[in-house]
Design a protein around this motif. Structure first.
Motif, PDB file in Angstrom:
ATOM      1  N   CYS A 127      -6.412   2.724   4.276  1.00 55.73           N
ATOM      2  CA  CYS A 127      -5.856   4.010   3.862  1.00 55.73           C
ATOM      3  C   CYS A 127      -6.717   4.742   2.840  1.00 55.73           C
ATOM      4  O   CYS A 127      -6.405   5.862   2.456  1.00 55.73           O
ATOM      5  CB  CYS A 127      -4.453   3.831   3.310  1.00 55.73           C
ATOM      6  SG  CYS A 127      -3.293   3.212   4.535  1.00 55.73           S
ATOM      7  N   CYS A 148       0.891  -1.154   0.000  1.00 53.52           N
ATOM      8  CA  CYS A 148       0.000   0.000   0.000  1.00 53.52           C
ATOM      9  C   CYS A 148       0.932   1.208   0.000  1.00 53.52           C
ATOM     10  O   CYS A 148       1.853   1.292   0.811  1.00 53.52           O
ATOM     11  CB  CYS A 148      -0.878  -0.001   1.247  1.00 53.52           C
ATOM     12  SG  CYS A 148      -1.693   1.575   1.523  1.00 53.52           S
ATOM     13  N   GLU A 151       0.502   4.044   0.908  1.00 52.26           N
ATOM     14  CA  GLU A 151       0.319   4.948   2.035  1.00 52.26           C
ATOM     15  C   GLU A 151       0.973   4.389   3.306  1.00 52.26           C
ATOM     16  O   GLU A 151       1.878   4.964   3.853  1.00 52.26           O
ATOM     17  CB  GLU A 151      -1.184   5.177   2.259  1.00 52.26           C
ATOM     18  CG  GLU A 151      -1.505   6.366   3.122  1.00 52.26           C
ATOM     19  CD  GLU A 151      -0.830   7.659   2.634  1.00 52.26           C
ATOM     20  OE1 GLU A 151      -0.843   7.914   1.420  1.00 52.26           O
ATOM     21  OE2 GLU A 151      -0.254   8.384   3.485  1.00 52.26           O
TER      22      GLU A 151
END
Ligand code: ZN
Ligand code: ZN
Ligand code: ZN
Ligand code: ZN
Ligand code: ZN
Ligand code: ZN
Length: 464
Positions: free
Chosen positions: A389, A362, A364
């Motif tokens: 996220c 991910c 983030e």
């Protein structure tokens, strides 16, 4: 001793085995598998009835072969139950089979279920013209299908369980009989053809012989018979009524003449003899086939089921895997994202098992997730996002990353940056609908407008 010898050789003969004799040694080979399983060793078996002979098993009441014969006869007619023994440490084997990349295996437990298949041993005997041929067929049936079977190389032990439900045996037996027909049909046809030729030749010889005899008796019986045959054929195809009548009269006349000839005792005896000889030849050239079921065995073996956990850094996954030790096949692990078979197992934060291609981060939070988990992305910057996220903007309904999701300075609600506009006065962000015209003609947010209003009122108060 002679009795034991006779009994033993007789037994192997009846099972359709090959026995060859070299000096005092009898080599028994081509014996049915169900007997070999009891001996625990494949044939050939060199045996001897002579104590002094070396290099063969001396057959006595305590010898391995003799005890196997007894055991076989005890079980004859009954269904033998055998088990294939697998002794290996399967948990260790399983651990070796599964390649792990970012995870480990925890808490393996093992259970098993028995799988059955049946084996039918048939001895087919073809008997014709003083000849006897025997063929041995062993047919394996597994889950309603005839299978190519061989237990070579497996450790077979006597089964200790009871067969609870024998219904499948009847069905399997029917299948095996069908298969047996298939297996013996070419042999049957081959023998039948030879017999037919043989019979034709013999019948011809017999006819010739008796025709000569009849000729010698002075009668023209054969000629008359041929003539009658001819006329009868003509009658069959005749069309006109007069023609038919004529033919019938002729045939009648000939038949009466025939009776006269046949009255002759000598001739009728010859004819009878001829018929007898032909029938005899037919009988002699017929094929007798008998199929004997000599053994039924139910063989069972375990299918193992392993329960285990695949453990990653922050997630765990429960798995059930079955392993068939006979086919050595284990349940394949499939990537829960793309469905292909996994070579190296990886687990994501959500506990999904994936292949190497389907695992990503991910952008983030940086945690590993599979492609299915990372199916959202920020529509402003395109970064793939995990569930945690990604936030939805309630103005446009699209997902945005935390960088591109801001608070509307007027309503206080989260909106994506695409849905917001910057206020040039306070540098805050707000949705377009929260903008209005200020006194100097520029567009500012409602917060700034409110401020402007307040200032105006205050100014008025002080001016008054
Ligand atoms: Zn994949
Ligand atoms: Zn994340
Ligand atoms: Zn996932
Ligand atoms: Zn973004
Ligand atoms: Zn938006
Ligand atoms: Zn403003």
């Amino acid at each position: 001793m002679e009795k034991l010898k006779e009994f033993t050789l007789n037994f192997f003969n009846k099972l359709g085995a090959n026995i060859t004799k070299k000096g005092e040694v009898y080599v028994v080979s081509n014996i049915i598998k169900s007997f070999e399983d009891i001996v625990g060793q494949a044939s050939p078996y060199p045996i001897t009835f002579d104590k002094e002979t070396k290099g063969a098993e001396y057959l006595s009441h305590t010898s391995i072969i003799f005890r196997a014969i007894n055991k076989y006869l005890e079980n004859a007619g009954k269904t033998t139950l055998l088990r294939i023994d697998f002794e290996e440490d399967l948990s260790e084997k399983l651990k070796k089979r599964i390649k792990l990349k970012n995870c480990e295996i925890e808490n393996i437990t093992k259970q098993h279920k028995n799988h059955f298949f049946s084996r039918f041993s048939f001895l087919t005997t073809f008997q014709y013209i003083n000849k006897k041929e025997q063929i041995l067929n062993e047919i394996y049936v597994h889950e309603g299908k005839v299978v190519e079977g061989s237990l070579d190389g497996y450790k077979i032990v006597e089964g200790e369980n009871k067969i609870e439900n024998k219904d499948f045996l009847m069905k399997d037996y029917d299948l095996a009989k069908e298969k047996l027909k298939e297996l013996t049909i070419s042999k049957t046809e081959e023998i039948s053809k030879t017999l037919e030729k043989h019979l034709d030749k013999e019948t011809e010889g017999i006819k010739k012989h008796y025709d000569n005899l009849l000729g010698e008796l002075g009668g023209d019986l054969t000629k008359q018979l041929v003539k009658i045959n001819e006329l009868e054929l003509q009658l069959r195809v005749a069309e006109g009524e007069t023609e038919k009548e004529e033919l019938k009269t002729k045939i009648d006349r000939l038949k009466k003449g025939l009776l006269k000839i046949a009255d002759d005792e000598a001739k009728s005896r010859v004819l009878k003899e001829r018929e007898f000889s032909v029938n005899n030849a037919k009988q002699k050239n017929s094929l007798n086939i008998s199929n004997k079921l000599i053994n039924t065995t139910v063989i069972y073996y375990p299918i193992f089921q392993f329960n285990l956990y695949i453990k990653g850094d922050n997630s765990k996954r429960f798995l059930e895997l079955s392993y068939d030790p006979l086919t050595k096949e284990m349940d394949k692990l499939k990537c829960e994202c793309c469905g292909t078979q996994i070579e190296e197992v990886q687990i994501d934060e959500a506990g999904h098992l994936t292949c190497s291609n389907c695992l990503d981060h991910c952008s983030e939070c940086g945690k590993v997730y599979c492609g299915k988990c990372l199916n959202k992305s920020c529509h402003a910057c395109g970064k793939p996002l995990c569930k945690k996220c990604s936030k939805v903007c309630f103005a446009c309904g699209k997902y945005a990353c935390p960088t591109h999701l801001r608070k509307d300075c007027v309503s206080g609600e989260d909106r994506c940056t695409m849905c917001l506009r910057a206020c040039l006065r306070c540098h805050g962000l707000a949705e377009e609908k929260h903008f209005g015209e200020s006194m100097d003609g520029s567009k500012v947010c409602q917060k700034c407008l409110a401020q402007e209003n307040r200032n105006k009122i205050m100014k008025n108060i002080f001016e008054n």
